[in-house]
Design a protein around this motif. Sequence first.
Motif, PDB file in Angstrom:
ATOM      1  N   GLN A  89      -5.520  10.056  -3.563  1.00 55.60           N
ATOM      2  CA  GLN A  89      -4.840  10.459  -4.791  1.00 55.60           C
ATOM      3  C   GLN A  89      -3.330  10.619  -4.595  1.00 55.60           C
ATOM      4  OE1 GLN A  89      -6.662  13.530  -7.155  1.00 55.60           O
ATOM      5  NE2 GLN A  89      -8.659  13.138  -6.232  1.00 55.60           N
ATOM      6  N   VAL A  90      -2.932  10.827  -3.339  1.00 48.33           N
ATOM      7  CA  VAL A  90      -1.533  11.079  -3.007  1.00 48.33           C
ATOM      8  C   VAL A  90      -1.190  10.288  -1.747  1.00 48.33           C
ATOM      9  CG1 VAL A  90       0.043  12.890  -2.155  1.00 48.33           C
ATOM     10  CG2 VAL A  90      -1.489  13.389  -4.038  1.00 48.33           C
ATOM     11  N   THR A  91       0.047   9.834  -1.667  1.00 48.39           N
ATOM     12  CA  THR A  91       0.531   9.214  -0.437  1.00 48.39           C
ATOM     13  C   THR A  91       1.758   9.973   0.048  1.00 48.39           C
ATOM     14  OG1 THR A  91       1.963   7.659  -1.603  1.00 48.39           O
ATOM     15  CG2 THR A  91      -0.259   6.902  -1.076  1.00 48.39           C
ATOM     16  N   ARG A  92       1.889  10.027   1.365  1.00 47.60           N
ATOM     17  CA  ARG A  92       3.086  10.572   2.008  1.00 47.60           C
ATOM     18  C   ARG A  92       3.408   9.658   3.184  1.00 47.60           C
ATOM     19  NH1 ARG A  92       2.180  16.859   3.352  1.00 47.60           N
ATOM     20  NH2 ARG A  92       0.229  16.083   4.160  1.00 47.60           N
ATOM     21  N   PRO A  93       4.687   9.499   3.485  1.00 43.67           N
ATOM     22  CA  PRO A  93       5.036   8.652   4.620  1.00 43.67           C
ATOM     23  C   PRO A  93       4.577   9.286   5.935  1.00 43.67           C
ATOM     24  CG  PRO A  93       6.991   9.757   3.781  1.00 43.67           C
ATOM     25  CD  PRO A  93       5.864  10.086   2.834  1.00 43.67           C
ATOM     26  N   ALA A  94       4.363   8.465   6.953  1.00 40.36           N
ATOM     27  CA  ALA A  94       3.956   8.962   8.268  1.00 40.36           C
ATOM     28  C   ALA A  94       5.063   9.802   8.902  1.00 40.36           C
ATOM     29  CB  ALA A  94       3.570   7.808   9.177  1.00 40.36           C
ATOM     30  N   GLU A  95       6.305   9.430   8.618  1.00 41.88           N
ATOM     31  CA  GLU A  95       7.459  10.156   9.149  1.00 41.88           C
ATOM     32  C   GLU A  95       8.402  10.508   8.011  1.00 41.88           C
ATOM     33  OE1 GLU A  95       9.456   8.178  12.332  1.00 41.88           O
ATOM     34  OE2 GLU A  95       7.582   7.660  13.340  1.00 41.88           O
ATOM     35  N   ALA A 139      10.722  17.075   5.718  1.00 39.72           N
ATOM     36  CA  ALA A 139       9.910  16.991   4.497  1.00 39.72           C
ATOM     37  C   ALA A 139       9.310  15.604   4.316  1.00 39.72           C
ATOM     38  CB  ALA A 139      10.758  17.352   3.282  1.00 39.72           C
ATOM     39  N   LEU A 140       8.013  15.588   3.989  1.00 39.31           N
ATOM     40  CA  LEU A 140       7.314  14.346   3.686  1.00 39.31           C
ATOM     41  C   LEU A 140       7.144  14.256   2.170  1.00 39.31           C
ATOM     42  CD1 LEU A 140       4.484  14.480   6.383  1.00 39.31           C
ATOM     43  CD2 LEU A 140       6.593  13.139   6.456  1.00 39.31           C
ATOM     44  N   PRO A 141       7.939  13.431   1.491  1.00 42.11           N
ATOM     45  CA  PRO A 141       7.841  13.350   0.028  1.00 42.11           C
ATOM     46  C   PRO A 141       6.488  12.766  -0.400  1.00 42.11           C
ATOM     47  CG  PRO A 141       9.340  11.679   0.873  1.00 42.11           C
ATOM     48  CD  PRO A 141       8.944  12.530   2.034  1.00 42.11           C
ATOM     49  N   ALA A 142       5.837  13.446  -1.315  1.00 40.96           N
ATOM     50  CA  ALA A 142       4.517  13.017  -1.793  1.00 40.96           C
ATOM     51  C   ALA A 142       4.652  12.270  -3.119  1.00 40.96           C
ATOM     52  CB  ALA A 142       3.619  14.242  -1.970  1.00 40.96           C
ATOM     53  N   ARG A 143       3.750  11.332  -3.312  1.00 41.72           N
ATOM     54  CA  ARG A 143       3.711  10.548  -4.556  1.00 41.72           C
ATOM     55  C   ARG A 143       2.269  10.338  -4.968  1.00 41.72           C
ATOM     56  NH1 ARG A 143       8.638   9.079  -5.755  1.00 41.72           N
ATOM     57  NH2 ARG A 143      10.150   8.683  -4.140  1.00 41.72           N
TER      58      ARG A 143
END
Length: 150
Positions: A81-87, A93-97
């Motif tokens: 449902q959500v993605t965040r970058p590995a780094e 902060a890992l921006p979520a989308r």
Amino acid sequence: MSQDGVDLDKSMGYLLKEASSALRAAMEEVLRPLGMSVTHYACLELLAQRPGLSNSELARGAFVTRQSMNVLLQALEREGQVTRPAEAPVGKALPARLTPRGRRSLEKATAAVRSVEVRMLAGLSETEQASAFRILRSMIHSLREGDDGA
């Protein structure tokens, strides 16, 4: 009336807390069949409105701890449902989308939550609803204005 003289029926703070509790219970009731909690819904809604929020920003917006939000975000990532970058692109902060799957889940949840709000406001005229919004915003503003940042 209690020993210290506080009449809970006339306490604005107590009445607001009771309304908040009733609203949360009603929201949980309609979200549960969708496999969601109020915090899950709040996270998806925040990401729909402000893509790229960090864990800390989401936690503040959903009124939970950073640790609780991190656990939720990990679960939402596993569910797709959500993605965040590995780094982190910058800092920690890992921006979520939201993913398309997250958007579909949010659409169902939004309809369910909207039905609760419609039910909550059903006994009020449009003028009364506008007054309620204005009064609640004024209360929030007064309390935050008096906050010295501590």
